[in-house]
Design an enzyme around this catalytic site. Structure first.
Site, short mmCIF file in Angstrom:
data_model
loop_
_atom_site.label_atom_id
_atom_site.label_comp_id
_atom_site.label_asym_id
_atom_site.label_seq_id
_atom_site.Cartn_x
_atom_site.Cartn_y
_atom_site.Cartn_z
N LYS A 68 10.72 -4.62 6.74
CA LYS A 68 12.13 -4.56 6.35
C LYS A 68 12.80 -5.90 6.65
O LYS A 68 12.56 -6.49 7.72
CB LYS A 68 12.80 -3.43 7.12
CG LYS A 68 14.22 -3.12 6.69
CD LYS A 68 14.74 -1.96 7.53
CE LYS A 68 16.06 -1.45 7.05
NZ LYS A 68 16.54 -0.30 7.84
N SER A 143 18.16 3.15 4.67
CA SER A 143 18.23 1.79 4.19
C SER A 143 16.90 1.08 4.04
O SER A 143 16.83 0.05 3.38
CB SER A 143 19.12 0.98 5.13
OG SER A 143 18.54 0.91 6.41
N SER A 167 17.32 5.83 8.60
CA SER A 167 16.92 4.76 7.67
C SER A 167 15.42 4.56 7.49
O SER A 167 15.00 3.87 6.56
CB SER A 167 17.56 3.44 8.08
OG SER A 167 18.88 3.38 7.61
#
Lengths: 462, 93
Positions: A68, A143, A167
């Site tokens: 990420k 996310s 997330s």
């Protein structure tokens, strides 16, 4: 190529494939699909050299990661999905990245995300939304949506995300893969961009429970650069596990297809001989509002550092006259809508006159929620809940309605409030989409969680 | 929350909002605030706030200056407008 880390390792060991073969498959898939899916913000060119320098006996040899883009890899861009960090190059490795490197893992590229990890759909990225690989009209969740999509679509075989309110878990559920948020404090956040520090945890996104366990074991442990970390306190796994189903998680407004799939999945668990009983977590309805306040408050403090000065920003406009104007303009232009909303809400909640009514009240609720879990874990060893109230929604559907977007995390925020380990994994299907279930245990009981989740994975695959 | 309040909060947070944002943000923040009001129904009498977890102890290290890798230092400075190892900013006063 969709393949687990374990399968990759076995094939490499038997000589059925070479690292060149597997890497060229991942790169070919990425090249073919990334333009449409937008899972990767950057793809590396040194991966082959990196893996050639690794010892084949290391536990993560054969793991190819999407990381990420809020986790620092030295010398690589780290944008956090924000215009403010468009030109930011990481000066050092996050502790988790150093550990993965030491244990044989390599990196394919950086995964797209909602700006500063704030969102449930990856639509808040300044670099365009990620699309769900199962249906490109729909969101992959967020996310950590880019990383979940890359793992689900076979562009890599491992992912590393961050989870503040769901997330890691919610995008894993939307993409049909495994996402694990460890106990608060077991994995270092040094070199991971802070969002809400009392909730943030780093964890794996994978194609199997066993892979998630392998990655977790490689990255956990105390770190002097993250002041809340602790060495993992290993708890014994009981022989006969009792599973609780919290009735408050079967709320109105849950999509019918999701509800049906979860109920069917729970039936299968009972049929497989695991003891299941209904339990109650009475303060669940207050979890999301309490989370909203604490999260926004911590966000408003943590994001104060992004001033457009220290981490690089070049806007094409005249230089501001004073530093105050520079802050106002850089932050006004640099942050996206959702970041602005959350910073303003947090600033409000922390301001004089509102602090007790909002922030302190929310921290007290947090205490009640943690107590609910404490009590329930005296009766049962683990909990199973739905992962999300809906199937993946359409791109654009919720972007103008922040509250309905935030409701996407209603089942996942409780684990962050109480610091518990929680994993989402597929438990069934509705049409072409996977439905995710969430498994929770008490703090530091990751071994029980992995043991049970492996059983569930088998039961739900049939 | 009205436009004026949002403008004030945004200024505290050092964020310049444009006209469209000033029009939309109050309503958006209000919808979340309204949802949050739910908390007032919860009885929190005699409940302590939860700020940290009992198993976790502060990880401490010695308060001493450390020399960081020159390369890391250079990479950090390269992100801003630097002058002889200092970051250059606009006038403060």
């Amino acid at each position: 190529m969709k393949i687990t880390i374990k399968e990759t390792q076995e094939k490499l060991r038997k000589g059925e494939i070479t690292v060149e073969d597997i890497l060229s498959e991942f790169f070919a898939r990425t090249k073919e699909r990334n333009e449409e899916i937008n899972a990767f913000l950057s793809v590396f060119d040194k991966t082959l050299n990196d893996i050639k320098s690794k010892d084949k006996n290391l536990p993560l040899y054969g793991a190819f990661f999407s990381v990420k883009d809020n986790i620092l890899i030295k010398g690589e861009r780290c944008s956090a999905g924000s215009r403010l960090l468009d030109h930011y190059i990481a000066p050092f490795d996050a502790t988790v990245i150093r550990k993965i490197k030491e244990k044989g893992g390599v990196f394919i590229g950086k995964g797209n995300l909602d700006e500063f990890a704030m969102g449930s759909s990856t639509e808040n990225s300044a670099f365009g939304p990620t699309r769900n690989p199962i249906d490109s009209e729909r969101v992959p969740g967020g996310s950590s949506g880019g990383t979940a999509a890359a793992v689900a679509d076979g562009m890599c075989n491992a992912g590393l995300g961050s989870d503040t309110g769901g997330s890691i878990r919610q995008p894993a559920a939307f993409c049909g893969v495994v996402g694990f948020k460890p106990t608060y404090g077991t994995v270092s956040r040094s070199g991971v961009m802070s969002m809400a520090s009392s909730f943030d945890q780093v964890g794996p996104i994978t194609n199997s429970v066993e892979d998630a366990e392998t990655i977790f074991n490689a990255i956990c442990g105390k770190d002097e650069n993250d002041s809340v970390t602790s060495d993992l306190i290993r708890k014994k796994v009981k022989k006969d596990l009792k599973v609780g189903i919290p009735k408050e998680y079967f709320v109105e407004g849950m999509e019918e297809g999701v509800k049906e799939a979860i109920e069917k999945a729970i039936e299968k668990v009972e049929k497989a001989g695991i003891k299941v009983e209904e339990v109650s977590l009475p303060h669940t309805e207050y979890a999301l509002p309490a989370y909203e306040i604490i999260m926004a408050s911590e966000v408003s403090a943590n994001l104060a550092r992004y001033d457009g000065i220290r981490y690089g920003l070049e806007f094409d406009r005249p230089v501001a006259k004073t530093i105050k104007d520079a802050y106002l303009e850089n932050r006004g232009e640099g942050f996206g809508k959702e970041a602005k909303r959350r910073i303003i809400l947090g600033t409000y909640a922390l301001s004089a006159g509102y602090y007790d009514a909002y922030y302190i009240k929310a921290q007290k609720i947090r205490s009640l929620i943690a107590d609910d879990f404490k009590k329930v874990f005296q009766e049962v060893d683990a909990l199973i809940t739905p992962a999300t109230p809906t199937l993946p929604f359409k791109i654009g559907e919720k972007v103008e309605d922040p509250l309905s977007m935030h409701l996407s995390d209603i089942f996942t925020v409780t684990a962050n409030l109480a610091g518990l380990p929680a994993m989402c994994l597929p438990c069934g299907k509705k049409d072409k989409f996977y439905v995710g279930a969430q498994v929770l245990t008490d703090r530091f009981h990751e071994d029980t969680l992995f043991h049970l989740a492996k059983k569930l994975e088998e039961i739900w695959k049939q | 929350m009205n436009k004026k309040e949002v403008e004030k909060l945004a200024f505290f947070a050092r964020i310049k909002l444009d006209d469209e944002e000033l029009k939309n943000v109050p309503g958006e923040v209000d919808s979340i605030l309204k949802y949050i009001q739910k908390l007032s129904n919860a009885n929190t009498e005699n409940v302590e706030s939860l700020f940290h977890f009992p198993e976790l102890k502060n990880v401490v290290r010695k308060d001493e200056a450390k020399t960081i890798d020159r390369e890391v230092q250079k990479r950090m400075m390269a992100m801003g407008k630097d002058k002889d190892d200092y970051l250059r900013v606009e006038a403060i006063l």
